[in-house]
Design a protein around this motif. Structure first.
Motif, PDB file in Angstrom:
ATOM      1  N   PRO A   1      -2.011   7.848   3.281  1.00 29.07           N
ATOM      2  CA  PRO A   1      -1.769   7.468   4.671  1.00 29.07           C
ATOM      3  C   PRO A   1      -3.047   7.121   5.398  1.00 29.07           C
ATOM      4  O   PRO A   1      -4.128   7.597   5.072  1.00 29.07           O
ATOM      5  CB  PRO A   1      -1.130   8.725   5.276  1.00 29.07           C
ATOM      6  CG  PRO A   1      -1.696   9.819   4.457  1.00 29.07           C
ATOM      7  CD  PRO A   1      -1.945   9.291   3.082  1.00 29.07           C
ATOM      8  N   LEU A   2      -2.897   6.285   6.420  1.00 27.79           N
ATOM      9  CA  LEU A   2      -4.034   6.000   7.286  1.00 27.79           C
ATOM     10  C   LEU A   2      -4.221   7.167   8.232  1.00 27.79           C
ATOM     11  O   LEU A   2      -3.422   8.092   8.276  1.00 27.79           O
ATOM     12  CB  LEU A   2      -3.759   4.729   8.094  1.00 27.79           C
ATOM     13  CG  LEU A   2      -3.441   3.502   7.268  1.00 27.79           C
ATOM     14  CD1 LEU A   2      -2.950   2.395   8.158  1.00 27.79           C
ATOM     15  CD2 LEU A   2      -4.693   3.065   6.519  1.00 27.79           C
ATOM     16  N   ALA A   3      -5.265   7.075   9.038  1.00 29.69           N
ATOM     17  CA  ALA A   3      -5.609   8.224   9.884  1.00 29.69           C
ATOM     18  C   ALA A   3      -4.492   8.542  10.866  1.00 29.69           C
ATOM     19  O   ALA A   3      -4.116   9.689  11.063  1.00 29.69           O
ATOM     20  CB  ALA A   3      -6.907   7.940  10.623  1.00 29.69           C
TER      21      ALA A   3
ATOM     22  N   ALA B   1      -9.583  -5.996  -6.134  1.00 28.41           N
ATOM     23  CA  ALA B   1      -9.138  -4.765  -5.477  1.00 28.41           C
ATOM     24  C   ALA B   1      -9.893  -4.546  -4.177  1.00 28.41           C
ATOM     25  O   ALA B   1      -9.318  -4.159  -3.154  1.00 28.41           O
ATOM     26  CB  ALA B   1      -9.332  -3.588  -6.418  1.00 28.41           C
ATOM     27  N   LEU B   2     -11.208  -4.839  -4.204  1.00 26.97           N
ATOM     28  CA  LEU B   2     -11.996  -4.655  -2.985  1.00 26.97           C
ATOM     29  C   LEU B   2     -11.531  -5.603  -1.889  1.00 26.97           C
ATOM     30  O   LEU B   2     -11.397  -5.232  -0.723  1.00 26.97           O
ATOM     31  CB  LEU B   2     -13.478  -4.884  -3.285  1.00 26.97           C
ATOM     32  CG  LEU B   2     -14.185  -3.745  -4.014  1.00 26.97           C
ATOM     33  CD1 LEU B   2     -15.593  -4.149  -4.336  1.00 26.97           C
ATOM     34  CD2 LEU B   2     -14.200  -2.504  -3.150  1.00 26.97           C
ATOM     35  N   ARG B   3     -11.253  -6.836  -2.314  1.00 32.14           N
ATOM     36  CA  ARG B   3     -10.804  -7.821  -1.333  1.00 32.14           C
ATOM     37  C   ARG B   3      -9.492  -7.393  -0.712  1.00 32.14           C
ATOM     38  O   ARG B   3      -9.304  -7.426   0.503  1.00 32.14           O
ATOM     39  CB  ARG B   3     -10.656  -9.176  -2.025  1.00 32.14           C
ATOM     40  CG  ARG B   3     -10.930 -10.336  -1.078  1.00 32.14           C
ATOM     41  CD  ARG B   3     -10.886 -11.647  -1.809  1.00 32.14           C
ATOM     42  NE  ARG B   3     -11.894 -11.734  -2.850  1.00 32.14           N
ATOM     43  CZ  ARG B   3     -11.708 -12.359  -4.002  1.00 32.14           C
ATOM     44  NH1 ARG B   3     -10.564 -12.939  -4.256  1.00 32.14           N
ATOM     45  NH2 ARG B   3     -12.660 -12.384  -4.910  1.00 32.14           N
ATOM     46  N   GLN B   4      -8.567  -6.934  -1.555  1.00 33.92           N
ATOM     47  CA  GLN B   4      -7.269  -6.499  -1.037  1.00 33.92           C
ATOM     48  C   GLN B   4      -7.420  -5.324  -0.100  1.00 33.92           C
ATOM     49  O   GLN B   4      -6.758  -5.242   0.936  1.00 33.92           O
ATOM     50  CB  GLN B   4      -6.370  -6.082  -2.215  1.00 33.92           C
ATOM     51  CG  GLN B   4      -5.568  -7.220  -2.747  1.00 33.92           C
ATOM     52  CD  GLN B   4      -4.584  -6.727  -3.776  1.00 33.92           C
ATOM     53  OE1 GLN B   4      -4.358  -5.528  -3.899  1.00 33.92           O
ATOM     54  NE2 GLN B   4      -4.001  -7.637  -4.510  1.00 33.92           N
ATOM     55  N   GLY B   5      -8.289  -4.403  -0.490  1.00 35.84           N
ATOM     56  CA  GLY B   5      -8.473  -3.219   0.353  1.00 35.84           C
ATOM     57  C   GLY B   5      -9.013  -3.587   1.720  1.00 35.84           C
ATOM     58  O   GLY B   5      -8.534  -3.092   2.748  1.00 35.84           O
ATOM     59  N   SER B   6     -10.009  -4.492   1.735  1.00 36.93           N
ATOM     60  CA  SER B   6     -10.562  -4.887   3.034  1.00 36.93           C
ATOM     61  C   SER B   6      -9.500  -5.572   3.867  1.00 36.93           C
ATOM     62  O   SER B   6      -9.397  -5.358   5.075  1.00 36.93           O
ATOM     63  CB  SER B   6     -11.743  -5.843   2.866  1.00 36.93           C
ATOM     64  OG  SER B   6     -12.389  -5.620   1.671  1.00 36.93           O
ATOM     65  N   TYR B   7      -8.681  -6.394   3.215  1.00 38.58           N
ATOM     66  CA  TYR B   7      -7.638  -7.116   3.946  1.00 38.58           C
ATOM     67  C   TYR B   7      -6.635  -6.144   4.542  1.00 38.58           C
ATOM     68  O   TYR B   7      -6.266  -6.260   5.718  1.00 38.58           O
ATOM     69  CB  TYR B   7      -6.963  -8.095   2.980  1.00 38.58           C
ATOM     70  CG  TYR B   7      -5.799  -8.815   3.579  1.00 38.58           C
ATOM     71  CD1 TYR B   7      -4.507  -8.562   3.135  1.00 38.58           C
ATOM     72  CD2 TYR B   7      -5.987  -9.733   4.611  1.00 38.58           C
ATOM     73  CE1 TYR B   7      -3.434  -9.230   3.688  1.00 38.58           C
ATOM     74  CE2 TYR B   7      -4.915 -10.392   5.170  1.00 38.58           C
ATOM     75  CZ  TYR B   7      -3.643 -10.137   4.705  1.00 38.58           C
ATOM     76  OH  TYR B   7      -2.576 -10.779   5.261  1.00 38.58           O
ATOM     77  N   LYS B   8      -6.213  -5.180   3.722  1.00 36.26           N
ATOM     78  CA  LYS B   8      -5.157  -4.270   4.189  1.00 36.26           C
ATOM     79  C   LYS B   8      -5.642  -3.370   5.301  1.00 36.26           C
ATOM     80  O   LYS B   8      -4.883  -3.006   6.194  1.00 36.26           O
ATOM     81  CB  LYS B   8      -4.688  -3.392   3.016  1.00 36.26           C
ATOM     82  CG  LYS B   8      -3.688  -4.080   2.166  1.00 36.26           C
ATOM     83  CD  LYS B   8      -2.759  -3.115   1.468  1.00 36.26           C
ATOM     84  CE  LYS B   8      -1.900  -3.888   0.494  1.00 36.26           C
ATOM     85  NZ  LYS B   8      -1.715  -3.206  -0.750  1.00 36.26           N
ATOM     86  N   SER B   9      -6.896  -2.948   5.223  1.00 36.53           N
ATOM     87  CA  SER B   9      -7.348  -2.047   6.269  1.00 36.53           C
ATOM     88  C   SER B   9      -7.748  -2.816   7.518  1.00 36.53           C
ATOM     89  O   SER B   9      -8.047  -2.225   8.544  1.00 36.53           O
ATOM     90  CB  SER B   9      -8.533  -1.224   5.777  1.00 36.53           C
ATOM     91  OG  SER B   9      -9.638  -2.081   5.580  1.00 36.53           O
ATOM     92  N   GLY B  10      -7.731  -4.148   7.392  1.00 33.32           N
ATOM     93  CA  GLY B  10      -7.944  -4.964   8.603  1.00 33.32           C
ATOM     94  C   GLY B  10      -9.352  -4.921   9.131  1.00 33.32           C
ATOM     95  O   GLY B  10      -9.583  -5.136  10.312  1.00 33.32           O
ATOM     96  N   SER B  11     -10.317  -4.637   8.271  1.00 33.41           N
ATOM     97  CA  SER B  11     -11.683  -4.599   8.794  1.00 33.41           C
ATOM     98  C   SER B  11     -12.292  -5.988   8.748  1.00 33.41           C
ATOM     99  O   SER B  11     -11.847  -6.859   8.008  1.00 33.41           O
ATOM    100  CB  SER B  11     -12.527  -3.635   7.964  1.00 33.41           C
ATOM    101  OG  SER B  11     -12.685  -4.167   6.680  1.00 33.41           O
TER     102      SER B  11
END
Lengths: 777, 98
Positions: free
Chosen positions: A29-31, A281-291
């Motif tokens: 989960p997110l924060a 994976a890094l690209r997807q993670g950055s995209y999903k967390s919206g940073s």
């Protein structure tokens, strides 16, 4: 949050509920989601606490009411009987206890008698009595009676039979004293109404109160059950989510801060083949967390030795694990596991050879393999069973190979199988020697002479002739065969191990070792022990039963070869044997100093040569591939130079000549002595196969044969338990015990005799992050 | 009706495996005894007198032992059937709501 979870889990366990495993795998989960989970869980915990508290207080109240009711009921017994004042139900010295009152005085004092009624713990009764008596000097009457039903003690929770007491006294001060004393003794005191009518009223009032309270209590229990249901539904998912969060933070803690303190840097090992996947994976993670800032990967140079990653599938994993148990391969060293897939079951089978036992093992492993996806097999908790299950492909191959060697040894549950007709003919021998009945009666053992025509009709097509199982010199023949077989197989196995070193030398750019180490090693091994193998095969081929009386002994020839002597009685195997043997021994002895001094001298010369010329070219050659990577920047595509050269690091240049020489001397001694001792060590193949065959025969003779003794039809019934005993003992002794023993010895032969010819095994495994919920408890 | 279930699931499975093995092995042994296989001579309970007047008496002994083996194989088949029933009853009990 984990504390709340633990509290909830405890409550569930207290109520006798079981928490099931998490049905799906939720994302971390997110924060803000975590905050929501925290709120919900705390809310639930709060509700649970309130409800439990209410329930406890209700229960306490109910208990008190019940006690009061009992007190009243019992107390009635005393006070409703006018004449014997407070006659106690328990036999006691009456004179001591009761004040002597004559009835006239009783009526006079009746109006002023007051009562104290209550309940006391049974262990404190006698002390209470004594204290009352001493304190009030007889101006009271105390009666005690046990409660008819046991009730729960609020403090300890165990159910005790309380004692009801009723004290009748007169005088105010005595009343106060009594109350104080009963307070000290932790008694529950209840108001005791004096008249009959008020007592009856109080009792009926109590009855109705108890009823109401029971109803309320029931409702509370139901509500509690509902809350617990909610907890059961929600708790597993929450726990997995929180565990995932914890795992993430643990990994983040291992990163270090950037100079600007705005981002985290992690240094990781990553397989070159998976670099593109990591970027994805890094690209997807950055995209999903919206940073706004993207994470990226960059190569950095390092002098550390990389970890070893060997990709396996479910079949090869078992074999790789038994190689890794000895030592994980050094970075980019040759991996013996692919060869072990065949050699290990084969060496096991040589020690285990029996068709019946091999078939049982094969079927057992086949069952495990066919049902490997069934959840009941995969999730068993028994560790021993899990060990067998992990090695199911190992056992499958071991069983299959054992069937093969069983046919070679011609053993099936210790009985020979006559697939092809036997090559030995007893009838011919009997006719030729004209054995009469008297001759047979006086000679218990007869010899079949193969030199007589027709007795021996040629070798058996596959395996050992079944007639040997009826011969008394079975073991003489078999021992010679198995010993020679063990030595041949051992030398082949070890030679193969030495040859595998070629891969290592070529890959690590140490071609000098091919000439200076591999060559002398092979010469030594083949000149001495390869020649022994040659002698064995030559004798098998060249000599037959016709010249069995004068056949030379290989053992004596071999000994004479080393001592440079000759034995007159031992005929040579072939012409020119002595000079050939002399040359071979000389070659072997010559290879020892080459092995001892070759590599150190070469390295020493090379170092001296490189010191005179500039050292820069050597360093520059190593730096180039890394510069390329950095130039390319973020686009890291795997090229040939990208792979880390984990070979000899620059540190090797700095070590002493003495150290290299010492290392090489140890290697030489180990190798040369090892050749001799390891060859002898392979004789365990013979020893264990002999042990297995003999155990199997003993089991048949001592157990199964008893089932055939009775000839009447009752024998068939007797055979049933006899066979059951035979089956159980076969599985326990021959399959499990002998199987484990042969497994262990085959493993030792691989680890020590085979692998010390080429394997270093000083690496460490790549342990990537993996999330398994149980590991994070 | 009194419950017919007397073995647990593991015992039923063991019984089934043992019975299967017993049936196969005893049948084969019976066949080999029947064809007077020489390898099994030590298992036939002969006496000194059976060796007189030709091999006929030894052959009769062989055949008797083979019949015993077949009887035992039949008994194991019954035991196997019993274990199979027990196994099925156990499975049914698992599915029933207690």
């Amino acid at each position: 949050m984990e504390k709340t979870f633990t509290f909830l889990q405890q409550e569930l366990r207290g109520a006798g509920r079981v928490l099931g495993p998490c049905p799906d795998s939720p994302r971390a989960p997110l924060a803000r989601e975590a905050l929501r989970v925290q709120e919900q869980s705390e809310q639930l915990a709060q509700e649970l606490r309130e409800v439990s508290h209410n329930r406890a207080s209700l229960r306490g109240r109910l208990r008190e009411l019940r006690q009061y009711l009992h007190v009243l009921r019992e107390g009635q017994r005393f006070t409703s009987l006018p004449a014997p004042l407070g006659s106690p139900p328990r036999p006691r010295a009456l004179s001591e206890r009761e004040p002597i009152l004559d009835p006239s005085l009783h009526q006079h004092l009746d109006r002023k008698i007051n009562f104290v009624a209550g309940v006391i713990h049974p262990w404190r009764v006698s002390a209470f009595e004594r204290l009352l008596w001493r304190a009030c000097r007889g101006y009271l009457v105390a009666s005690f009676v046990e409660m008819p039903e046991p009730m729960e003690d609020p403090a300890t929770g165990e159910s005790i039979t309380w004692v009801i007491f009723l004290i009748s006294y007169w005088g105010e001060q005595i009343g106060q004293k009594i109350r104080k004393i009963s307070d000290c003794f932790h008694c529950h005191v209840y108001p005791y109404p004096e008249s009959e009518a008020s007592r009856a009223d109080t009792m009926s009032g109590l009855h109705s109160q108890i009823q109401d309270l029971s109803v309320v209590l029931e409702e509370t229990e139901q509500y509690l059950a509902q809350v617990l249901d909610k907890v059961v539904l929600a708790l597993p998912t929450w726990r997995v989510q929180i565990q995932k969060m914890k795992a993430i933070y643990l990994i983040l803690n291992q990163c270090s801060f950037d100079v600007t303190e705005k981002c985290l840097i992690a240094e990781v090992w990553c397989p070159v083949r998976d670099l593109t996947q990591v970027q994805e994976a890094l690209r997807q993670g950055s995209y999903k967390s919206g940073s706004s800032v993207e994470c990226f990967v960059q190569r950095i140079p390092t002098s550390e030795s990389p970890p070893t990653l060997i990709r396996t599938n479910k079949f090869t994993a078992g074999f790789q694990s038994i190689v890794d148990a000895y030592g994980v391969a050094s970075y980019q060293e040759v991996n013996p596991a692919p060869y072990a897939i065949i050699t290990f079951p084969f060496i096991f089978a040589i020690m285990f050879g029996d068709v019946g036992h091999g078939l049982l093992m094969f079927l057992f492993a086949l069952w495990m393999v066919l049902y490997e996806n069934s959840p009941s097999l995969q999730q068993a908790s028994n560790e021993i069973w899990l060990t067998f299950f992990e090695g199911r492909y190992l056992i499958l191959l071991m069983g299959a190979f054992s069937i093969y060697t069983g046919f070679i040894y011609n053993e099936c549950f210790s009985k020979a199988t006559v697939i092809f007709p036997s090559a030995w003919s007893v009838a011919t021998m009997a006719n030729h020697s004209s054995w009469s009945s008297d001759y047979l009666a006086t000679h218990p053992s007869l010899t079949l002479d193969p030199n007589v025509t027709g007795v021996f009709q040629g070798p058996y097509p596959f395996g050992i002739d079944p007639i040997w199982s009826l011969a008394t010199n079975h073991l003489n023949f078999l021992n010679s065969f198995k010993m020679k077989m063990s030595v041949v197989l051992g030398i082949v196995h070890m030679g193969f191990g030495v040859l595998l070193g070629v891969f290592n030398h070529v890959h690590f750019q140490q071609r000098h070792r091919l000439v200076l180490e591999l060559l002398p090693e092979m010469v030594f091994l083949l000149a001495l022990f390869g020649y022994l193998v040659f002698l064995i095969f030559y004798k098998w081929v060249k000599f037959s039963a016709a010249d069995s009386l004068v056949a030379p002994s290989i053992l004596i020839h071999f000994i004479d070869m080393f001592l440079f002597t000759s034995n007159a009685g031992n005929l040579p195997l072939y012409r020119g044997q002595v000079p050939v043997q002399t040359v071979l021994v000389a070659l072997a002895l010559a290879s020892v100093p080459v092995l001892l001094l070759g590599t150190p001298l070469y390295l020493c010369c090379r170092r001296r040569a490189s010191r005179t010329s500039r050292p820069a070219p050597v360093a520059a050659a190593e730096q180039e591939p890394l510069l390329e990577g950095q130039e390319a920047g973020n686009s890291v595509n795997a090229t040939k130079e990208d792979v880390e050269s984990g070979g000899p690091s620059p540190d090797a240049e700095h070590s002493d000549f003495a150290e290299i020489f010492m290392h090489q001397a140890i290697h030489t001694i180990e190798y040369c002595l090892g050749c001799v001792s390891n060859t002898a060590s392979y004789l365990r193949l013979w020893a264990l196969s002999l042990a297995h065959a003999q155990l199997s025969e003993v089991l048949w003779t001592m157990v199964m044969r008893n089932g055939f003794v009775r000839l009447s039809y009752a024998g068939g019934v007797v055979l049933v338990p006899v066979f059951a005993a035979f089956a159980v003992l076969t599985v326990a002794i021959l399959l499990v015990m002998e199987g484990l023993s042969a497994f262990l010895h085959a493993l030792r032969l691989h680890w020590v005799e085979f692998q010390n010819k080429f394997y270093v095994g000083a690496g460490y495994k790549l342990c990537p992050f993996a999330f398994a919920p149980d590991a994070w408890e | 009706m009194v419950s017919l279930l007397c073995c647990g699931p593991k015992m039923a499975a063991c019984g089934l495996v043992l019975s299967a093995w017993g049936v196969v092995m005893l049948l084969l042994l019976g066949i080999f005894f029947n064809v007077h296989s020489a390898v099994l001579i030590e298992d036939v309970p002969f006496t000194e007198e059976d060796f007189k007047d030709g091999p006929e008496r030894i052959y009769r002994l062989y055949e008797q032992v083979s019949y015993n083996c077949f009887i035992a194989a039949g008994l194991y088949a019954l035991l196997g059937g019993f274990s199979l029933c027990q196994g099925r009853l156990n499975k049914r009990k698992e599915y029933m709501v207690r």
